[in-house]
Design a protein around this motif. Structure first.
Motif, PDB file in Angstrom:
ATOM      1  N   LYS A 106       0.819  -1.257  -0.074  1.00 30.38           N
ATOM      2  CA  LYS A 106       0.028   0.051   0.180  1.00 30.38           C
ATOM      3  C   LYS A 106       0.818   1.172  -0.177  1.00 30.38           C
ATOM      4  O   LYS A 106       0.685   2.149  -0.591  1.00 30.38           O
ATOM      5  CB  LYS A 106      -0.875   0.103   1.083  1.00 30.38           C
ATOM      6  N   LEU A 107       1.714   1.240   0.614  1.00 35.44           N
ATOM      7  CA  LEU A 107       2.712   2.578   0.870  1.00 35.44           C
ATOM      8  C   LEU A 107       3.497   2.709  -0.558  1.00 35.44           C
ATOM      9  O   LEU A 107       3.405   3.835  -0.788  1.00 35.44           O
ATOM     10  CB  LEU A 107       3.834   2.320   1.997  1.00 35.44           C
TER      11      LEU A 107
ATOM     12  N   ASP B 190       2.426   1.711  -3.225  1.00 31.28           N
ATOM     13  CA  ASP B 190       1.543   2.034  -4.293  1.00 31.28           C
ATOM     14  C   ASP B 190       1.259   3.448  -4.109  1.00 31.28           C
ATOM     15  O   ASP B 190       0.706   3.851  -5.149  1.00 31.28           O
ATOM     16  CB  ASP B 190       0.189   1.260  -4.338  1.00 31.28           C
ATOM     17  N   GLN B 191       1.160   3.999  -2.911  1.00 31.22           N
ATOM     18  CA  GLN B 191       0.802   5.476  -2.980  1.00 31.22           C
ATOM     19  C   GLN B 191       1.976   6.445  -2.821  1.00 31.22           C
ATOM     20  O   GLN B 191       1.701   7.718  -2.888  1.00 31.22           O
ATOM     21  CB  GLN B 191       0.048   5.735  -1.452  1.00 31.22           C
TER      22      GLN B 191
ATOM     23  N   ASN C 210       4.246   8.882  -4.477  1.00 31.60           N
ATOM     24  CA  ASN C 210       4.289   9.676  -5.691  1.00 31.60           C
ATOM     25  C   ASN C 210       4.864  11.112  -5.130  1.00 31.60           C
ATOM     26  O   ASN C 210       4.772  11.596  -4.154  1.00 31.60           O
ATOM     27  CB  ASN C 210       2.704  10.044  -6.275  1.00 31.60           C
TER      28      ASN C 210
ATOM     29  N   LYS D 104       3.621  15.200   2.553  1.00 30.10           N
ATOM     30  CA  LYS D 104       3.556  14.286   1.439  1.00 30.10           C
ATOM     31  C   LYS D 104       4.035  12.996   2.068  1.00 30.10           C
ATOM     32  O   LYS D 104       3.099  11.722   1.564  1.00 30.10           O
ATOM     33  CB  LYS D 104       4.842  14.429   0.481  1.00 30.10           C
TER      34      LYS D 104
ATOM     35  N   GLU E 204       0.350  11.469   3.127  1.00 25.51           N
ATOM     36  CA  GLU E 204      -0.333  11.057   1.966  1.00 25.51           C
ATOM     37  C   GLU E 204       0.101   9.534   1.635  1.00 25.51           C
ATOM     38  O   GLU E 204      -0.777   8.737   1.346  1.00 25.51           O
ATOM     39  CB  GLU E 204      -0.103  11.805   0.556  1.00 25.51           C
ATOM     40  N   TRP E 205       1.484   9.212   1.713  1.00 30.89           N
ATOM     41  CA  TRP E 205       2.098   7.849   1.190  1.00 30.89           C
ATOM     42  C   TRP E 205       1.362   7.113   2.124  1.00 30.89           C
ATOM     43  O   TRP E 205       1.369   5.546   1.897  1.00 30.89           O
ATOM     44  CB  TRP E 205       3.505   7.980   1.059  1.00 30.89           C
ATOM     45  N   THR E 206       1.499   7.296   3.474  1.00 29.26           N
ATOM     46  CA  THR E 206       1.235   6.177   4.655  1.00 29.26           C
ATOM     47  C   THR E 206      -0.120   6.158   5.091  1.00 29.26           C
ATOM     48  O   THR E 206      -0.507   5.631   5.942  1.00 29.26           O
ATOM     49  CB  THR E 206       1.987   6.645   5.811  1.00 29.26           C
ATOM     50  N   GLU E 207      -0.988   7.224   4.322  1.00 30.54           N
ATOM     51  CA  GLU E 207      -2.552   6.992   4.683  1.00 30.54           C
ATOM     52  C   GLU E 207      -2.998   5.320   4.811  1.00 30.54           C
ATOM     53  O   GLU E 207      -3.022   4.785   3.742  1.00 30.54           O
ATOM     54  CB  GLU E 207      -3.324   7.719   3.829  1.00 30.54           C
TER      55      GLU E 207
ATOM     56  N   ASN F 197       5.195   6.879  -9.899  1.00 31.94           N
ATOM     57  CA  ASN F 197       5.438   7.724  -8.925  1.00 31.94           C
ATOM     58  C   ASN F 197       5.831   9.142  -9.245  1.00 31.94           C
ATOM     59  O   ASN F 197       6.192   9.764  -8.317  1.00 31.94           O
ATOM     60  CB  ASN F 197       6.375   6.887  -8.092  1.00 31.94           C
TER      61      ASN F 197
END
Length: 306
Positions: A148-149, A151-152, A154, A188, A191-194, A280
């Motif tokens: 998930k991390l 994938d998110q 960017n 930022k 957002e990646w770790t949401e 990414n």
């Protein structure tokens, strides 16, 4: 003093003739000198494009460009990114001609603000590219939080180039600079770790290439994964090995696939055996670059003509 008008007229005509011939001779010499000073750029740099590592995507594409543009006698000097940058800096300091393989993201365009890309009318280098994240099949099931991390993840050209420039100019290890960047950019990172839960010592291997751009992305993501409790390994390898490792499951993920042109061949060879997580980073670009003081060289086609 001459009294004879005929002799005076003859003398004047003779002097005018001498001046006329001298002027003609001077003009001829000037034209010849001008022709001599108009040296062929290819001759000045031994028909050599200063490149980077053998097997790099831009090296392969540049070899294709030489063929497609009919640059007979030209060759790519394959060395290392560091060696290419050293030659570029020496040439710019002395205002000498040079043609290099250039790409963004890279700090060369930050350090040398007088670089320009050559036009590519045949489209050999393609349009702007994306850098994609890839994952091995099964990673989402085995390590869902890492998946998930990644994938998110960017970010932007400016983000990556800022890390690269800071590392290169101040002699700092890129891992150290990446760690500081993570600390300085909490929004930022959030957002990646949401939705990503903390883990306890789960191992994850990122397979990458040894270039500064990919070292930046790998170290930034590795730092964030570490903060979430993962034990991260970064393995730098050749491009072909990178794709093969993800496809075979020898590595968990990569953040370094340049598409659709640069790594196209490698991608096609293994595309049925990995998961494409998408871009990414957008706006990546590559091509041939020269200093702006090479005013007559604006297109790859000019290399043959000039």
């Amino acid at each position: 003093m001459l009294k004879n008008p005929k002799k005076q007229l003859t003398l004047v005509i003779g002097m005018l003739l001498v001046l006329f011939l001298a002027a003609c001779g001077s003009g001829s010499d000037s034209e010849e000198n001008a022709e001599d000073s108009s040296t062929n750029v290819g001759e000045e740099i031994d028909y050599t494009i200063t490149g980077i590592e053998p097997g790099a995507g831009i090296t392969v594409t540049t070899e294709k460009a030489i063929e497609e543009y009919g640059l007979d006698g030209w060759q790519v000097e394959q060395s290392s990114t560091a060696a290419m940058l050293t030659e570029l800096e020496d040439a710019i300091n002395n205002e000498e001609p040079i043609v290099v393989t250039g790409w963004n993201p890279h700090y060369m365009f930050t350090k040398f603000d007088n670089l320009k890309y050559l036009e590519d009318p045949k489209g050999t280098y393609g349009e702007e590219e994306q850098i994609k994240s890839l994952a091995r099949k099964g990673l989402e099931e085995d390590k869902p939080n890492a998946y998930k991390l990644i994938d998110q993840f960017n970010w932007t050209l400016e983000d990556m180039e800022g890390i690269m420039y800071e590392s290169a100019e101040n002699g700092k290890d890129i891992a150290e600079v990446s760690k500081q960047w993570v600390e300085d950019n909490p929004d930022k990172v959030a957002e990646w770790t949401e939705g990503v839960e903390d883990v306890d010592g789960v191992s994850i291997e990122l397979v990458s290439t040894p270039w500064d751009s990919e070292r930046a992305s790998a170290n930034v993501v590795a730092e964030v994964l570490t903060q979430k409790g993962f034990e991260v390994t970064i393995t730098p390898v050749d491009i072909a090995v990178m794709f093969e490792a993800i496809a075979n499951g020898d590595g968990d993920a990569s953040l370094a696939a340049w598409m659709p042109r640069t790594h196209e061949e490698f991608y096609k060879d293994f595309e049925d055996n990995f998961v494409d997580l998408g871009a990414n980073l957008d706006g990546a670009k590559l091509g041939l670059a020269v200093p702006e003081y090479m005013e007559d060289i604006n297109s790859i086609e000019d290399l043959e003509a000039k």
